[in-house]
Scaffold this motif. Structure first.
Motif, mmCIF file in Angstrom:
data_model
loop_
_atom_site.group_PDB
_atom_site.id
_atom_site.type_symbol
_atom_site.label_atom_id
_atom_site.label_comp_id
_atom_site.label_asym_id
_atom_site.label_seq_id
_atom_site.Cartn_x
_atom_site.Cartn_y
_atom_site.Cartn_z
ATOM 1 N N SER A 8 0.842 -1.197 0.000
ATOM 2 C CA SER A 8 0.000 0.000 0.000
ATOM 3 C C SER A 8 0.877 1.246 0.000
ATOM 4 O O SER A 8 1.980 1.242 0.540
ATOM 5 C CB SER A 8 -0.913 -0.003 1.229
ATOM 6 N N ASP A 9 0.365 2.308 -0.630
ATOM 7 C CA ASP A 9 1.070 3.592 -0.682
ATOM 8 C C ASP A 9 0.331 4.605 0.172
ATOM 9 O O ASP A 9 -0.900 4.673 0.144
ATOM 10 C CB ASP A 9 1.118 4.118 -2.122
ATOM 11 N N TYR A 10 1.113 5.404 0.908
ATOM 12 C CA TYR A 10 0.552 6.433 1.775
ATOM 13 C C TYR A 10 1.235 7.761 1.470
ATOM 14 O O TYR A 10 2.464 7.832 1.469
ATOM 15 C CB TYR A 10 0.773 6.073 3.257
ATOM 16 N N GLN A 11 0.422 8.777 1.205
ATOM 17 C CA GLN A 11 0.986 10.099 0.948
ATOM 18 C C GLN A 11 1.532 10.669 2.255
ATOM 19 O O GLN A 11 0.882 10.629 3.289
ATOM 20 C CB GLN A 11 -0.080 11.043 0.386
ATOM 21 N N TYR A 47 5.462 9.672 -1.264
ATOM 22 C CA TYR A 47 4.671 8.528 -0.837
ATOM 23 C C TYR A 47 5.557 7.558 -0.085
ATOM 24 O O TYR A 47 6.730 7.391 -0.414
ATOM 25 C CB TYR A 47 4.067 7.791 -2.044
ATOM 26 N N ARG A 68 5.696 3.710 0.455
ATOM 27 C CA ARG A 68 5.161 2.413 0.038
ATOM 28 C C ARG A 68 5.539 1.400 1.104
ATOM 29 O O ARG A 68 6.696 1.270 1.472
ATOM 30 C CB ARG A 68 5.724 1.988 -1.305
ATOM 31 N N LYS A 92 -5.048 -3.668 5.994
ATOM 32 C CA LYS A 92 -5.270 -2.264 5.647
ATOM 33 C C LYS A 92 -5.538 -1.448 6.904
ATOM 34 O O LYS A 92 -4.987 -0.367 7.085
ATOM 35 C CB LYS A 92 -6.446 -2.170 4.668
ATOM 36 N N TRP A 145 -2.270 -1.076 9.061
ATOM 37 C CA TRP A 145 -1.314 -0.128 8.491
ATOM 38 C C TRP A 145 -1.829 1.307 8.491
ATOM 39 O O TRP A 145 -1.063 2.245 8.697
ATOM 40 C CB TRP A 145 -0.865 -0.576 7.099
ATOM 41 N N GLU A 146 -3.119 1.499 8.259
ATOM 42 C CA GLU A 146 -3.656 2.864 8.323
ATOM 43 C C GLU A 146 -3.474 3.441 9.718
ATOM 44 O O GLU A 146 -3.113 4.601 9.874
ATOM 45 C CB GLU A 146 -5.125 2.886 7.908
ATOM 46 N N ILE A 196 0.350 4.210 10.134
ATOM 47 C CA ILE A 196 0.770 5.370 9.334
ATOM 48 C C ILE A 196 0.162 6.657 9.892
ATOM 49 O O ILE A 196 0.833 7.705 9.912
ATOM 50 C CB ILE A 196 0.416 5.170 7.839
ATOM 51 N N ASN A 197 -1.079 6.613 10.348
ATOM 52 C CA ASN A 197 -1.663 7.809 10.978
ATOM 53 C C ASN A 197 -0.879 8.216 12.201
ATOM 54 O O ASN A 197 -0.669 9.408 12.447
ATOM 55 C CB ASN A 197 -3.138 7.580 11.308
ATOM 56 N N LYS A 249 2.285 9.885 10.948
ATOM 57 C CA LYS A 249 2.001 11.239 10.450
ATOM 58 C C LYS A 249 1.811 12.234 11.583
ATOM 59 O O LYS A 249 2.234 13.385 11.487
ATOM 60 C CB LYS A 249 0.757 11.223 9.557
#
Length: 133
Positions: A8-11, A101, A103, A117, A120-121, A124-125, A128
């Motif tokens: 998955s890619d995350y901006q 991004y 990855r 998903k 990882w979300e 990643i949050n 961030k």
């Protein structure tokens, strides 16, 4: 147990130089990725999740670009020829939009795609929030 590959890619709204230490150092990884991370004298990383040790060796460390950790059973050693789980972080830039991004490639024990998903979300949050991106 069967393994699956999650990609998955995350901006990320920050520079590669700011985010890279959070992907490659014990102190950076322990802030968002694991409960604790240590590195021994042989450069073996110990990722602690829920009180359990998970040992990994860095197989790729390209400064500000790419990190890959391969997990292994410490009783068997990292070079036992088995199909090892791994986590890979790649920093990529869309040259048209100048957007960065992250990855994530997670190859390991089977979770449903929705579970992966969601995990990882959340991770990643958290990352961030720490870096402000």
């Amino acid at each position: 147990m069967e393994k699956t590959k999650f990609v998955s890619d995350y901006q990320i709204n920050t520079s590669k130089k700011i985010i890279y230490p959070y992907l490659s150092t014990a102190s950076g990884l322990s802030q968002w990725f694991a409960d604790d991370v240590t590195i021994n004298e042989d450069k073996i990383y110990n990722f602690v999740y829920d009180g359990e040790d998970h040992y990994a060796r860095p197989v790729i460390m390209r400064t500000n670009h790419h990190v890959k950790f391969e997990f292994f059973d410490p009783t068997e050693g990292p070079d036992n020829g088995m199909d090892h789980s791994f986590i890979e972080f790649k920093l990529e830039e869309n040259e048209l939009t100048q957007t960065f991004y992250l990855r994530v490639v997670d190859y390991g024990d089977t979770y449903s795609e929705q579970e992966q998903k969601s995990i990882w979300e959340g991770l990643i949050n958290g990352l961030k929030e720490i870096i402000g991106g």
